[in-house]
Motif scaffolding. Structure first.
Motif, PDB file in Angstrom:
ATOM      1  N   ASN A 192     -23.133 -60.294  65.731  1.00 14.02           N
ATOM      2  CA  ASN A 192     -22.034 -61.258  65.750  1.00 14.02           C
ATOM      3  C   ASN A 192     -21.601 -61.507  64.313  1.00 14.02           C
ATOM      4  O   ASN A 192     -22.242 -61.016  63.377  1.00 14.02           O
ATOM      5  CB  ASN A 192     -22.466 -62.563  66.431  1.00 14.02           C
ATOM      6  N   ASN A 193     -20.494 -62.250  64.138  1.00 11.46           N
ATOM      7  CA  ASN A 193     -20.150 -62.588  62.759  1.00 11.46           C
ATOM      8  C   ASN A 193     -21.202 -63.555  62.207  1.00 11.46           C
ATOM      9  O   ASN A 193     -21.944 -64.193  62.961  1.00 11.46           O
ATOM     10  CB  ASN A 193     -18.721 -63.142  62.654  1.00 11.46           C
ATOM     11  N   SER A 194     -21.269 -63.641  60.896  1.00 13.08           N
ATOM     12  CA  SER A 194     -22.385 -64.356  60.260  1.00 13.08           C
ATOM     13  C   SER A 194     -22.444 -65.828  60.638  1.00 13.08           C
ATOM     14  O   SER A 194     -23.526 -66.396  60.806  1.00 13.08           O
ATOM     15  CB  SER A 194     -22.287 -64.201  58.740  1.00 13.08           C
ATOM     16  N   GLY A 195     -21.276 -66.464  60.761  1.00  9.75           N
ATOM     17  CA  GLY A 195     -21.251 -67.876  61.145  1.00  9.75           C
ATOM     18  C   GLY A 195     -21.790 -68.093  62.544  1.00  9.75           C
ATOM     19  O   GLY A 195     -22.570 -69.024  62.795  1.00  9.75           O
ATOM     20  N   ALA A 196     -21.399 -67.231  63.479  1.00  8.20           N
ATOM     21  CA  ALA A 196     -21.881 -67.349  64.862  1.00  8.20           C
ATOM     22  C   ALA A 196     -23.380 -67.088  64.944  1.00  8.20           C
ATOM     23  O   ALA A 196     -24.089 -67.741  65.723  1.00  8.20           O
ATOM     24  CB  ALA A 196     -21.120 -66.378  65.767  1.00  8.20           C
TER      25      ALA A 196
END
Length: 276
Positions: free
Chosen positions: A84-88
């Motif tokens: 997933n993207n890093s924030g997620a």
């Protein structure tokens, strides 16, 4: 006399049935499975084998998947991956507080996780996340430097500026140049990951964007590259971290060592820049 004969016949018949039932139960193959000495071992053999669980940045999918395949072939130990993207990924980690390995797209996300008490140790950098400007082949917007992204008529495709390591780094560069406000006016769309910037541009949407160098390297026939001035470009180191929540610390540490030794060469093969 006749009555005695029927009584004797009924007795013999019941006796025969009783013997038949006894012999049948003794030879029942199912009874051997449930009561036999082999069944506990069978049950243990069917138990799922333990595996490591890793949170990995979406832009790192190809090299990390290859490294995991090499590790599994060498050790026989499975590694489950979620991308997933890093924030997620950080949100997932905070919600579950479970897992063994954390490998987002940049050091700031590891530092945040460390401050919150999720990180035990880390290795790296395994590779370098390098933001670059890309445009469809022919460079229709005539972009030659970062400041050109503010020109009227430029339609930008950008990775999410808070949820992705590349988006965050790009806006740090824009802040250095004092052009963030103008850039935002030209953003056509924000996408969830850096690889999706390339996908969007090659589908004919937008005429410039910022992505990771490796994403350009895979699509050189469809894209033009405009490198960002190293004096202002914000590159991110990509680490690999062991989580405090890991219940298989020794195996997880072994994976970290494998990543540190084998990872850079695999990342370089997939177009990432690495430290010499």
């Amino acid at each position: 006399m006749m009555k005695s004969f029927f009584s004797l016949s009924r007795f013999l018949l019941l006796g025969t049935v009783f013997i038949f039932l006894l012999s049948g139960c003794g030879n029942n193959p199912e009874s051997g499975k449930t009561a036999g000495a082999g069944s506990p071992a069978d049950s243990q053999d069917n138990k799922p084998k333990p595996s490591l669980f890793a949170y990995v940045g979406a832009g790192l999918k190809e090299p990390v998947s290859e490294i995991v395949q090499l590790y599994e072939e060498k050790t026989g130990f499975k590694v489950e991956l979620t991308f997933n993207n890093s924030g997620a990924l950080l949100n997932q980690l905070e919600t579950s507080n479970k897992g063994d390995i954390y490998m987002p797209g940049g050091m700031p996300y590891v530092e945040t996780a460390k401050q919150k008490g999720y990180i035990e140790e880390m290795v790296g950098p395994i590779a370098i996340h390098t933001p670059v400007i890309v445009a469809p082949k022919g460079n229709p917007a005539q972009i030659t430097k970062t400041q050109d992204l503010t020109k009227a008529g430029v339609k930008l495709v950008m990775p999410e500026k808070e949820a992705t390591a590349l988006g965050k780094a790009a806006f740090q560069t824009f802040d250095k140049l004092g052009i963030s406000e103008q850039i935002e006016k030209n953003v056509l769309t924000y996408v969830e990951t850096a690889p999706k910037v390339v996908t969007t541009l090659t589908m004919g949407q937008g005429n410039a964007g910022i992505t990771e160098y490796s994403n350009y390297a895979k699509q050189q026939d469809k894209l033009d590259l405009i490198e960002i001035d190293p004096a202002v470009n914000v590159v991110e180191e990509i680490p690999c971290a062991l989580l405090v929540s890991s219940e298989q610390k020794e195996q997880a540490k072994d994976f970290l060592q494998f990543m540190q030794q084998e990872g850079p060469a695999v990342f370089a093969k997939h177009g990432f820049k690495v430290k010499n």
